[in-house]
Design a protein around this motif. Structure first.
Motif, PDB file in Angstrom:
ATOM      1  N   GLN A 109      26.346 -25.659 -86.810  1.00  0.00           N
ATOM      2  CA  GLN A 109      25.476 -26.351 -85.859  1.00  0.00           C
ATOM      3  C   GLN A 109      25.720 -25.840 -84.441  1.00  0.00           C
ATOM      4  N   PRO A 110      24.747 -25.960 -83.534  1.00  0.00           N
ATOM      5  CA  PRO A 110      23.398 -26.490 -83.712  1.00  0.00           C
ATOM      6  C   PRO A 110      22.464 -25.459 -84.329  1.00  0.00           C
ATOM      7  N   LEU A 111      21.252 -25.913 -84.670  1.00  0.00           N
ATOM      8  CA  LEU A 111      20.297 -25.060 -85.359  1.00  0.00           C
ATOM      9  C   LEU A 111      19.081 -24.743 -84.485  1.00  0.00           C
ATOM     10  N   ALA A 112      18.541 -23.555 -84.711  1.00  0.00           N
ATOM     11  CA  ALA A 112      17.242 -23.163 -84.167  1.00  0.00           C
ATOM     12  C   ALA A 112      16.327 -22.954 -85.364  1.00  0.00           C
ATOM     13  N   LEU A 113      15.317 -23.793 -85.519  1.00  0.00           N
ATOM     14  CA  LEU A 113      14.454 -23.766 -86.697  1.00  0.00           C
ATOM     15  C   LEU A 113      13.164 -23.009 -86.407  1.00  0.00           C
ATOM     16  N   LEU A 114      12.820 -22.104 -87.329  1.00  0.00           N
ATOM     17  CA  LEU A 114      11.572 -21.359 -87.215  1.00  0.00           C
ATOM     18  C   LEU A 114      10.886 -21.429 -88.570  1.00  0.00           C
ATOM     19  N   GLU A 115       9.758 -22.132 -88.619  1.00  0.00           N
ATOM     20  CA  GLU A 115       9.046 -22.301 -89.874  1.00  0.00           C
ATOM     21  C   GLU A 115       7.878 -21.334 -89.974  1.00  0.00           C
ATOM     22  N   VAL A 116       7.814 -20.616 -91.088  1.00  0.00           N
ATOM     23  CA  VAL A 116       6.707 -19.710 -91.389  1.00  0.00           C
ATOM     24  C   VAL A 116       5.666 -20.485 -92.196  1.00  0.00           C
ATOM     25  N   GLY A 117       4.413 -20.390 -91.777  1.00  0.00           N
ATOM     26  CA  GLY A 117       3.383 -21.207 -92.408  1.00  0.00           C
ATOM     27  C   GLY A 117       3.549 -22.663 -92.018  1.00  0.00           C
ATOM     28  N   ALA A 118       3.704 -22.894 -90.718  1.00  0.00           N
ATOM     29  CA  ALA A 118       4.128 -24.210 -90.226  1.00  0.00           C
ATOM     30  C   ALA A 118       3.029 -25.262 -90.242  1.00  0.00           C
ATOM     31  N   SER A 119       1.762 -24.850 -90.351  1.00  0.00           N
ATOM     32  CA  SER A 119       0.665 -25.804 -90.277  1.00  0.00           C
ATOM     33  C   SER A 119       0.750 -26.567 -88.956  1.00  0.00           C
ATOM     34  N   ALA A 228      14.700 -17.659 -79.963  1.00  0.00           N
ATOM     35  CA  ALA A 228      15.659 -18.707 -80.307  1.00  0.00           C
ATOM     36  C   ALA A 228      16.917 -18.577 -79.465  1.00  0.00           C
ATOM     37  N   PRO A 229      17.538 -19.699 -79.100  1.00  0.00           N
ATOM     38  CA  PRO A 229      18.775 -19.632 -78.314  1.00  0.00           C
ATOM     39  C   PRO A 229      19.862 -18.847 -79.046  1.00  0.00           C
ATOM     40  N   ALA A 230      20.553 -18.002 -78.327  1.00  0.00           N
ATOM     41  CA  ALA A 230      21.568 -17.148 -78.949  1.00  0.00           C
ATOM     42  C   ALA A 230      22.761 -17.941 -79.459  1.00  0.00           C
ATOM     43  N   ASP A 231      23.017 -19.132 -78.894  1.00  0.00           N
ATOM     44  CA  ASP A 231      24.180 -19.917 -79.294  1.00  0.00           C
ATOM     45  C   ASP A 231      23.859 -20.927 -80.398  1.00  0.00           C
ATOM     46  N   ALA A 232      22.688 -20.799 -81.021  1.00  0.00           N
ATOM     47  CA  ALA A 232      22.308 -21.667 -82.136  1.00  0.00           C
ATOM     48  C   ALA A 232      22.141 -20.823 -83.398  1.00  0.00           C
ATOM     49  N   THR A 233      22.329 -21.436 -84.570  1.00  0.00           N
ATOM     50  CA  THR A 233      22.128 -20.758 -85.841  1.00  0.00           C
ATOM     51  C   THR A 233      20.643 -20.726 -86.167  1.00  0.00           C
ATOM     52  N   LEU A 234      20.080 -19.524 -86.216  1.00  0.00           N
ATOM     53  CA  LEU A 234      18.660 -19.386 -86.540  1.00  0.00           C
ATOM     54  C   LEU A 234      18.457 -19.627 -88.034  1.00  0.00           C
TER      55      LEU A 234
END
Length: 314
Positions: A109-119, A228-234
């Protein structure tokens, strides 16, 4: 696979035991030469049952009785056809977050979320929803996502999300009534609980809108991931998306996502990711497979209502 087979498989595998109305319609369409001939005029990706039934519901047509449905489609095909060509199945089921949560909570943690096909981005808020795994509750708030979890200890706390973004060829806006109406039309007729969940999740997203980018999952993914922030888990993730993507583009996407930092989380049908030698599904009917960086972890039902782990913990 012929269109008739697609509808027959949908009836037996996805709708059976989940939506009696769509099971009836799918079986009827699968043996109706006149309707099949109309559908076969469309590109293959536009012939799917969810899209046809969703468009008919969106237009105010009947979806309970096969004969009434058939008469409506034949009479209104000049309106239905262009809608099917322009629309896409963008079921934005927040309930799938219940399947994603155990993995998301286990990552650094923390997370950086990137959704593909996010609607409309409703699955970008796993940290804002509440969950109920049997008699175990996680988080507070609305909506509450129910999931029958087998073979895993559910997380004790929600993940920490500091950045969220979505990529879609046609992103939807939860503050636009027409876009919400389309999302509503994609929910199966008997599923009032999912309709209520859509409204609650849309309110969460509208209060803090995510970054939604119109773009291609191959060509535009690296540039968005770089924000995405470099200090977050993508974490790049998607659910029930890749079946709509032609195989060469799916393979190109896998190459791109594997080259990004962080993790790749997917909930897709086994054939979509070329998964072999999986355990037998826990029950009859339709199941997706949850994978982390290509490793299969669990079976899940289509709307996130149940998951069964393979014995591999995240």
């Amino acid at each position: 696979m012929t269109t008739a087979t697609v509808y027959a498989k949908f009836a037996a595998g996805e709708a059976h035991g989940v939506s009696p109305a769509y099971e009836r319609l799918s079986n009827a369409v699968s043996t109706d030469d006149e309707l099949l001939a109309l559908l076969d005029q469309l590109p293959e990706a536009k012939r799917q049952p969810n899209l046809l039934f969703g468009v008919v519901r969106w237009l105010g047509g009947p979806v309970e009785d096969p004969e009434t449905f058939r008469a409506y489609v034949l009479a209104n095909w000049p309106t239905i056809e262009p809608a099917m060509r322009s629309r896409a199945t963008q079921t934005n089921e927040a309930g799938r977050c219940a399947v994603l949560l155990p993995v998301l909570a286990s990552l650094p943690q923390p997370l950086a979320l990137l959704e593909v096909g996010a609607s409309a981005g409703l699955c970008l808020y796993p940290d804002r929803y509440a969950y109920r795994y049997g008699d175990q509750a996680v988080g507070n708030g609305d909506p509450v996502l129910d999931c029958a979890a087998t073979g895993i200890t559910v997380p004790a706390a929600l993940p920490e999300v500091v950045w969220r973004a979505g990529l879609d060829l046609n992103p939807l806006d939860v503050t636009d009534p027409e876009d919400v109406a389309w999302l509503d039309a994609l929910i199966w007729p008997e599923h009032q609980h999912r309709r209520d969940r859509l409204r609650a999740a849309a309110a969460v997203a509208a209060a803090d809108p995510p970054l939604l980018v119109r773009g291609d999952l191959v060509d535009d993914l690296p540039a968005l991931a770089a924000q995405a922030p470099a200090d977050a888990t993508l974490v790049v993730f998607h659910s029930a998306v890749l079946y709509q993507v032609p195989r060469p583009r799916r393979e190109a996407f896998v190459d791109v996502v594997r080259g990004l930092p962080g993790h790749w989380l997917a909930v897709e049908e086994p054939w979509v990711l070329g998964l072999d030698d999986l355990p037998a599904p826990p029950t009859d009917g339709f199941h997706n497979v949850l994978t982390l960086d290509g490793t299969p972890l669990a079976y899940s039902r289509g709307h996130g209502q149940a998951m069964t782990w393979f014995g591999v913990t995240p």
